[in-house]
Design a protein around this motif. Sequence first.
Motif, PDB file in Angstrom:
ATOM      1  N   ALA A 101       1.934  -5.329 -13.847  1.00  0.00           N
ATOM      2  CA  ALA A 101       1.497  -4.178 -14.644  1.00  0.00           C
ATOM      3  C   ALA A 101       2.639  -3.652 -15.516  1.00  0.00           C
ATOM      4  O   ALA A 101       2.423  -3.282 -16.677  1.00  0.00           O
ATOM      5  CB  ALA A 101       0.979  -3.072 -13.728  1.00  0.00           C
ATOM      6  N   TYR A 102       3.823  -3.636 -14.988  1.00  0.00           N
ATOM      7  CA  TYR A 102       4.987  -3.154 -15.746  1.00  0.00           C
ATOM      8  C   TYR A 102       5.265  -4.075 -16.937  1.00  0.00           C
ATOM      9  O   TYR A 102       5.504  -3.609 -18.057  1.00  0.00           O
ATOM     10  CB  TYR A 102       6.203  -3.085 -14.812  1.00  0.00           C
ATOM     11  N   LYS A 103       5.222  -5.400 -16.705  1.00  0.00           N
ATOM     12  CA  LYS A 103       5.464  -6.349 -17.792  1.00  0.00           C
ATOM     13  C   LYS A 103       4.389  -6.247 -18.880  1.00  0.00           C
ATOM     14  O   LYS A 103       4.694  -6.292 -20.075  1.00  0.00           O
ATOM     15  CB  LYS A 103       5.506  -7.781 -17.248  1.00  0.00           C
ATOM     16  N   ALA A 112      -3.547  -3.213 -14.899  1.00  0.00           N
ATOM     17  CA  ALA A 112      -4.457  -2.757 -13.846  1.00  0.00           C
ATOM     18  C   ALA A 112      -4.487  -1.238 -13.710  1.00  0.00           C
ATOM     19  O   ALA A 112      -5.434  -0.688 -13.151  1.00  0.00           O
ATOM     20  CB  ALA A 112      -4.053  -3.384 -12.517  1.00  0.00           C
ATOM     21  N   PHE A 113      -3.507  -0.548 -14.238  1.00  0.00           N
ATOM     22  CA  PHE A 113      -3.422   0.911 -14.107  1.00  0.00           C
ATOM     23  C   PHE A 113      -3.736   1.636 -15.412  1.00  0.00           C
ATOM     24  O   PHE A 113      -3.351   2.788 -15.593  1.00  0.00           O
ATOM     25  CB  PHE A 113      -2.032   1.307 -13.596  1.00  0.00           C
ATOM     26  N   THR A 114      -4.447   0.967 -16.311  1.00  0.00           N
ATOM     27  CA  THR A 114      -4.887   1.568 -17.561  1.00  0.00           C
ATOM     28  C   THR A 114      -6.414   1.502 -17.609  1.00  0.00           C
ATOM     29  O   THR A 114      -7.009   0.441 -17.371  1.00  0.00           O
ATOM     30  CB  THR A 114      -4.306   0.816 -18.772  1.00  0.00           C
ATOM     31  N   LEU A 115      -7.058   2.641 -17.909  1.00  0.00           N
ATOM     32  CA  LEU A 115      -8.519   2.690 -17.978  1.00  0.00           C
ATOM     33  C   LEU A 115      -9.012   2.057 -19.276  1.00  0.00           C
ATOM     34  O   LEU A 115      -8.236   1.727 -20.180  1.00  0.00           O
ATOM     35  CB  LEU A 115      -8.985   4.134 -17.880  1.00  0.00           C
ATOM     36  N   GLU A 116     -10.370   1.910 -19.394  1.00  0.00           N
ATOM     37  CA  GLU A 116     -10.981   1.288 -20.574  1.00  0.00           C
ATOM     38  C   GLU A 116     -10.687   2.065 -21.856  1.00  0.00           C
ATOM     39  O   GLU A 116     -10.544   1.487 -22.919  1.00  0.00           O
ATOM     40  CB  GLU A 116     -12.499   1.179 -20.378  1.00  0.00           C
ATOM     41  N   ASP A 117     -10.591   3.392 -21.732  1.00  0.00           N
ATOM     42  CA  ASP A 117     -10.348   4.194 -22.936  1.00  0.00           C
ATOM     43  C   ASP A 117      -8.866   4.295 -23.288  1.00  0.00           C
ATOM     44  O   ASP A 117      -8.486   4.993 -24.219  1.00  0.00           O
ATOM     45  CB  ASP A 117     -10.941   5.603 -22.774  1.00  0.00           C
ATOM     46  N   GLY A 118      -7.998   3.610 -22.533  1.00  0.00           N
ATOM     47  CA  GLY A 118      -6.566   3.588 -22.837  1.00  0.00           C
ATOM     48  C   GLY A 118      -5.754   4.628 -22.075  1.00  0.00           C
ATOM     49  O   GLY A 118      -4.552   4.748 -22.306  1.00  0.00           O
ATOM     50  N   THR A 119      -6.412   5.360 -21.173  1.00  0.00           N
ATOM     51  CA  THR A 119      -5.695   6.368 -20.387  1.00  0.00           C
ATOM     52  C   THR A 119      -4.886   5.665 -19.295  1.00  0.00           C
ATOM     53  O   THR A 119      -5.403   4.825 -18.565  1.00  0.00           O
ATOM     54  CB  THR A 119      -6.681   7.349 -19.732  1.00  0.00           C
ATOM     55  N   GLU A 120      -3.611   6.051 -19.181  1.00  0.00           N
ATOM     56  CA  GLU A 120      -2.731   5.463 -18.176  1.00  0.00           C
ATOM     57  C   GLU A 120      -2.797   6.284 -16.884  1.00  0.00           C
ATOM     58  O   GLU A 120      -2.560   7.491 -16.900  1.00  0.00           O
ATOM     59  CB  GLU A 120      -1.287   5.412 -18.682  1.00  0.00           C
ATOM     60  N   SER A 123       2.377   6.250 -15.010  1.00  0.00           N
ATOM     61  CA  SER A 123       3.289   6.130 -16.150  1.00  0.00           C
ATOM     62  C   SER A 123       4.195   4.914 -15.996  1.00  0.00           C
ATOM     63  O   SER A 123       4.300   4.320 -14.920  1.00  0.00           O
ATOM     64  CB  SER A 123       4.133   7.396 -16.291  1.00  0.00           C
ATOM     65  N   LEU A 124       4.879   4.558 -17.072  1.00  0.00           N
ATOM     66  CA  LEU A 124       5.782   3.413 -17.073  1.00  0.00           C
ATOM     67  C   LEU A 124       6.947   3.629 -16.103  1.00  0.00           C
ATOM     68  O   LEU A 124       7.351   2.707 -15.396  1.00  0.00           O
ATOM     69  CB  LEU A 124       6.305   3.166 -18.490  1.00  0.00           C
ATOM     70  N   GLU A 125       7.483   4.854 -16.052  1.00  0.00           N
ATOM     71  CA  GLU A 125       8.592   5.157 -15.138  1.00  0.00           C
ATOM     72  C   GLU A 125       8.151   5.045 -13.679  1.00  0.00           C
ATOM     73  O   GLU A 125       8.892   4.571 -12.826  1.00  0.00           O
ATOM     74  CB  GLU A 125       9.145   6.567 -15.397  1.00  0.00           C
ATOM     75  N   THR A 126       6.913   5.474 -13.395  1.00  0.00           N
ATOM     76  CA  THR A 126       6.388   5.373 -12.036  1.00  0.00           C
ATOM     77  C   THR A 126       6.188   3.919 -11.645  1.00  0.00           C
ATOM     78  O   THR A 126       6.458   3.538 -10.495  1.00  0.00           O
ATOM     79  CB  THR A 126       5.061   6.146 -11.910  1.00  0.00           C
ATOM     80  N   LEU A 127       5.725   3.084 -12.587  1.00  0.00           N
ATOM     81  CA  LEU A 127       5.592   1.656 -12.306  1.00  0.00           C
ATOM     82  C   LEU A 127       6.952   1.034 -11.984  1.00  0.00           C
ATOM     83  O   LEU A 127       7.072   0.218 -11.063  1.00  0.00           O
ATOM     84  CB  LEU A 127       4.966   0.929 -13.499  1.00  0.00           C
ATOM     85  N   GLU A 128       7.962   1.429 -12.724  1.00  0.00           N
ATOM     86  CA  GLU A 128       9.297   0.890 -12.494  1.00  0.00           C
ATOM     87  C   GLU A 128       9.849   1.326 -11.133  1.00  0.00           C
ATOM     88  O   GLU A 128      10.400   0.516 -10.387  1.00  0.00           O
ATOM     89  CB  GLU A 128      10.230   1.345 -13.620  1.00  0.00           C
ATOM     90  N   ARG A 129       9.668   2.613 -10.810  1.00  0.00           N
ATOM     91  CA  ARG A 129      10.132   3.113  -9.508  1.00  0.00           C
ATOM     92  C   ARG A 129       9.357   2.464  -8.357  1.00  0.00           C
ATOM     93  O   ARG A 129       9.934   2.121  -7.322  1.00  0.00           O
ATOM     94  CB  ARG A 129       9.986   4.626  -9.430  1.00  0.00           C
ATOM     95  N   ALA A 130       8.049   2.281  -8.550  1.00  0.00           N
ATOM     96  CA  ALA A 130       7.213   1.685  -7.499  1.00  0.00           C
ATOM     97  C   ALA A 130       7.619   0.240  -7.225  1.00  0.00           C
ATOM     98  O   ALA A 130       7.716  -0.172  -6.055  1.00  0.00           O
ATOM     99  CB  ALA A 130       5.739   1.756  -7.888  1.00  0.00           C
ATOM    100  N   GLN A 131       7.859  -0.526  -8.283  1.00  0.00           N
ATOM    101  CA  GLN A 131       8.240  -1.922  -8.051  1.00  0.00           C
ATOM    102  C   GLN A 131       9.626  -2.018  -7.422  1.00  0.00           C
ATOM    103  O   GLN A 131       9.865  -2.895  -6.575  1.00  0.00           O
ATOM    104  CB  GLN A 131       8.148  -2.739  -9.329  1.00  0.00           C
TER     105      GLN A 131
END
Length: 197
Positions: A101-103, A112-120, A123-131
């Motif tokens: 998801a981060y890449k 996988a963490f973005t909805l159909e209408d483009g809502t995240e 966030s990108l920082e949370t994805l980085e911290r989670a990984q």
Amino acid sequence: MPFKKYIYLCFFTLLSASIFAQKDSLAVNKNETLKIIPQEKGGVYDALAPSKAAFYSAIFPGMGQVYNKKYWKTPIVWGALGTSIYYYLDNNKEYKKYRTAYKLRKNNLKDAFTLEDGTEIISLETLERAQNQLRENRDLSLLTTVILYVLQIVEASVNAHLLQFNTDDNLSLKPTFINDPTWVEAPKVGLRIKYNF
């Protein structure tokens, strides 16, 4: 001169002692075969038992405990190793999910963490911290698995060593406290250590 006499006297005393010595009662007949009696029946120490237990545990975890006839330890070994392997696989799966998801998000693609209408959702920082956290958890689970694997090998070997020690009551240490009845006004306590063989 008297010093030489003492030396000669000591030499002849030692020589005569060896001449009149007893016969060796442990002489081995070369035609006899060695019979190994199991340790449970009062047999000899089996020096290879600890290495066999360690070898069996290294091949298949818990097998050394079975070799030592400590069957109740086998499910504990399997449970500990299975739990750490489960957490390793789970953290690895989640890490790959967040890493992918981060890449994708870095390349402005749908993840996988973005909805159909483009809502995240995340966030990108949370994805980085989670990984980063999931990678740390995965590595810790792998380290735990390796440590548990080595510990069960060591436990089987040490247990095989300890099973062969004689724990008869005659070899135990029995401290006793002795009161001196002659000294009534000032109590005196003594300690006696008694070895029975």
